[in-house]
Design a protein around this motif. Structure first.
Motif, PDB file in Angstrom:
ATOM      1  N   TYR A 131       0.850  -1.195   0.000  1.00  0.00           N
ATOM      2  CA  TYR A 131       0.000   0.000   0.000  1.00  0.00           C
ATOM      3  C   TYR A 131       0.880   1.237   0.000  1.00  0.00           C
ATOM      4  O   TYR A 131       1.753   1.387   0.858  1.00  0.00           O
ATOM      5  CB  TYR A 131      -0.918  -0.006   1.226  1.00  0.00           C
ATOM      6  N   THR A 132       0.652   2.109  -0.964  1.00  0.00           N
ATOM      7  CA  THR A 132       1.376   3.372  -1.059  1.00  0.00           C
ATOM      8  C   THR A 132       0.366   4.503  -1.070  1.00  0.00           C
ATOM      9  O   THR A 132      -0.573   4.499  -1.866  1.00  0.00           O
ATOM     10  CB  THR A 132       2.223   3.443  -2.353  1.00  0.00           C
ATOM     11  N   ARG A 133       0.560   5.465  -0.187  1.00  0.00           N
ATOM     12  CA  ARG A 133      -0.340   6.614  -0.093  1.00  0.00           C
ATOM     13  C   ARG A 133       0.490   7.868  -0.292  1.00  0.00           C
ATOM     14  O   ARG A 133       1.499   8.082   0.390  1.00  0.00           O
ATOM     15  CB  ARG A 133      -1.013   6.612   1.285  1.00  0.00           C
ATOM     16  N   THR A 134       0.081   8.709  -1.234  1.00  0.00           N
ATOM     17  CA  THR A 134       0.816   9.921  -1.574  1.00  0.00           C
ATOM     18  C   THR A 134      -0.124  11.119  -1.559  1.00  0.00           C
ATOM     19  O   THR A 134      -1.257  11.038  -2.045  1.00  0.00           O
ATOM     20  CB  THR A 134       1.446   9.793  -2.978  1.00  0.00           C
ATOM     21  N   ALA A 135       0.361  12.207  -0.997  1.00  0.00           N
ATOM     22  CA  ALA A 135      -0.335  13.493  -1.057  1.00  0.00           C
ATOM     23  C   ALA A 135       0.719  14.526  -1.445  1.00  0.00           C
ATOM     24  O   ALA A 135       1.621  14.814  -0.664  1.00  0.00           O
ATOM     25  CB  ALA A 135      -0.982  13.843   0.276  1.00  0.00           C
ATOM     26  N   ASP A 136       0.612  15.014  -2.675  1.00  0.00           N
ATOM     27  CA  ASP A 136       1.633  15.887  -3.250  1.00  0.00           C
ATOM     28  C   ASP A 136       2.992  15.198  -3.165  1.00  0.00           C
ATOM     29  O   ASP A 136       3.149  14.107  -3.663  1.00  0.00           O
ATOM     30  CB  ASP A 136       1.617  17.266  -2.607  1.00  0.00           C
ATOM     31  N   GLU A 137       3.984  15.814  -2.502  1.00  0.00           N
ATOM     32  CA  GLU A 137       5.319  15.217  -2.449  1.00  0.00           C
ATOM     33  C   GLU A 137       5.501  14.270  -1.271  1.00  0.00           C
ATOM     34  O   GLU A 137       6.541  13.630  -1.140  1.00  0.00           O
ATOM     35  CB  GLU A 137       6.406  16.309  -2.360  1.00  0.00           C
ATOM     36  N   ASN A 138       4.537  14.193  -0.384  1.00  0.00           N
ATOM     37  CA  ASN A 138       4.649  13.370   0.816  1.00  0.00           C
ATOM     38  C   ASN A 138       4.006  12.006   0.592  1.00  0.00           C
ATOM     39  O   ASN A 138       2.975  11.911  -0.064  1.00  0.00           O
ATOM     40  CB  ASN A 138       3.983  14.074   2.000  1.00  0.00           C
ATOM     41  N   SER A 139       4.624  10.969   1.168  1.00  0.00           N
ATOM     42  CA  SER A 139       4.040   9.649   0.997  1.00  0.00           C
ATOM     43  C   SER A 139       4.479   8.714   2.118  1.00  0.00           C
ATOM     44  O   SER A 139       5.414   9.006   2.866  1.00  0.00           O
ATOM     45  CB  SER A 139       4.431   9.050  -0.360  1.00  0.00           C
ATOM     46  N   PHE A 140       3.785   7.596   2.219  1.00  0.00           N
ATOM     47  CA  PHE A 140       4.209   6.513   3.091  1.00  0.00           C
ATOM     48  C   PHE A 140       3.814   5.202   2.435  1.00  0.00           C
ATOM     49  O   PHE A 140       2.964   5.164   1.550  1.00  0.00           O
ATOM     50  CB  PHE A 140       3.637   6.630   4.518  1.00  0.00           C
ATOM     51  N   GLN A 141       4.468   4.136   2.871  1.00  0.00           N
ATOM     52  CA  GLN A 141       4.199   2.802   2.337  1.00  0.00           C
ATOM     53  C   GLN A 141       4.002   1.822   3.479  1.00  0.00           C
ATOM     54  O   GLN A 141       4.592   1.982   4.554  1.00  0.00           O
ATOM     55  CB  GLN A 141       5.355   2.306   1.473  1.00  0.00           C
ATOM     56  N   LEU A 142       3.193   0.827   3.211  1.00  0.00           N
ATOM     57  CA  LEU A 142       2.993  -0.282   4.129  1.00  0.00           C
ATOM     58  C   LEU A 142       3.053  -1.554   3.311  1.00  0.00           C
ATOM     59  O   LEU A 142       2.375  -1.655   2.279  1.00  0.00           O
ATOM     60  CB  LEU A 142       1.628  -0.169   4.817  1.00  0.00           C
ATOM     61  N   THR A 143       3.890  -2.500   3.731  1.00  0.00           N
ATOM     62  CA  THR A 143       3.919  -3.790   3.052  1.00  0.00           C
ATOM     63  C   THR A 143       3.779  -4.880   4.096  1.00  0.00           C
ATOM     64  O   THR A 143       4.363  -4.793   5.189  1.00  0.00           O
ATOM     65  CB  THR A 143       5.222  -4.017   2.245  1.00  0.00           C
ATOM     66  N   THR A 144       3.007  -5.885   3.761  1.00  0.00           N
ATOM     67  CA  THR A 144       2.817  -6.987   4.700  1.00  0.00           C
ATOM     68  C   THR A 144       4.105  -7.781   4.885  1.00  0.00           C
ATOM     69  O   THR A 144       4.303  -8.362   5.954  1.00  0.00           O
ATOM     70  CB  THR A 144       1.675  -7.906   4.241  1.00  0.00           C
ATOM     71  N   GLU A 145       4.991  -7.789   3.901  1.00  0.00           N
ATOM     72  CA  GLU A 145       6.273  -8.486   4.061  1.00  0.00           C
ATOM     73  C   GLU A 145       7.065  -7.891   5.222  1.00  0.00           C
ATOM     74  O   GLU A 145       7.623  -8.630   6.043  1.00  0.00           O
ATOM     75  CB  GLU A 145       7.127  -8.414   2.784  1.00  0.00           C
TER      76      GLU A 145
END
Length: 185
Positions: A131-145
């Motif tokens: 899962y990748t969530r981006t708002a303009d230049e900011n983002s975060f990721q979540l991976t089950t691995e």
């Protein structure tokens, strides 16, 4: 549907039903557009089914004769002046890309993505989710691995404590994105 998160949940559930073991969900938001891409490695669709997938009277379900998820999504994105594309190959998987024009009065809010992601994991804890969530230049990721590497193989992602932690983590990350951008919920 009143939230983009619910469209994402519906499409992702289709991926799980299509026996996907890997699901990639990317959601991006700018002043101009809210867009998402959902890609899976499920069974994919035949060219014939792909050509008819936007027809509400086309469904692979046996419990009812109508499939409204894709037709409603298409209508919602097109009402905002946006676009929807679906690419699929049998035996390979499916990719759904939706783009809503953010400034349009009919553009739905993003909604509860933390709830959507945790519901997916609770219902399919074996799923490899990126899962990748981006708002303009900011983002975060979540991976089950990464989560499984921290928890170890003996702990299921469907455990209530893990789901609650994931939901809180995702809500916190979403809040941080919104603070950076000054966005509304």
């Amino acid at each position: 549907m009143k939230e983009i998160a619910l469209y994402i949940l519906d499409i992702a559930q289709n991926s799980i039903t299509a026996n996907a073991s890997v699901l990639e969900v990317a959601l991006s938001e700018t002043a101009e557009a809210i867009a998402f891409v959902i890609a899976d490695n499920g069974k994919g669709m035949s060219p014939q089914l792909l050509a008819q997938v936007s027809d509400p009277f086309t469904t692979t379900r046996t419990t009812r004769k109508m499939g409204l998820g894709i037709p409603l999504l298409r209508m919602a994105v097109e009402q905002t002046g946006g676009s929807l594309t679906i690419e699929s190959t049998e035996g390979v998987g499916t990719t759904v890309t939706a783009r809503f024009c953010a400034g349009h009065i009919d553009c739905p809010p993003v909604g509860d993505m933390a709830g959507t992601i945790t519901l997916l994991l609770q219902g399919a804890p074996q799923l490899e989710l990126h899962y990748t969530r981006t708002a303009d230049e900011n983002s975060f990721q979540l991976t089950t691995e990464e989560i499984r590497a921290q928890l170890g193989p003996e702990i299921s992602l469907a455990e209530p404590e893990i789901i609650l932690w994931l939901r809180e983590y995702l809500q916190e990350q979403e809040m941080l994105l919104r603070e950076h951008k000054g966005m509304k919920a």
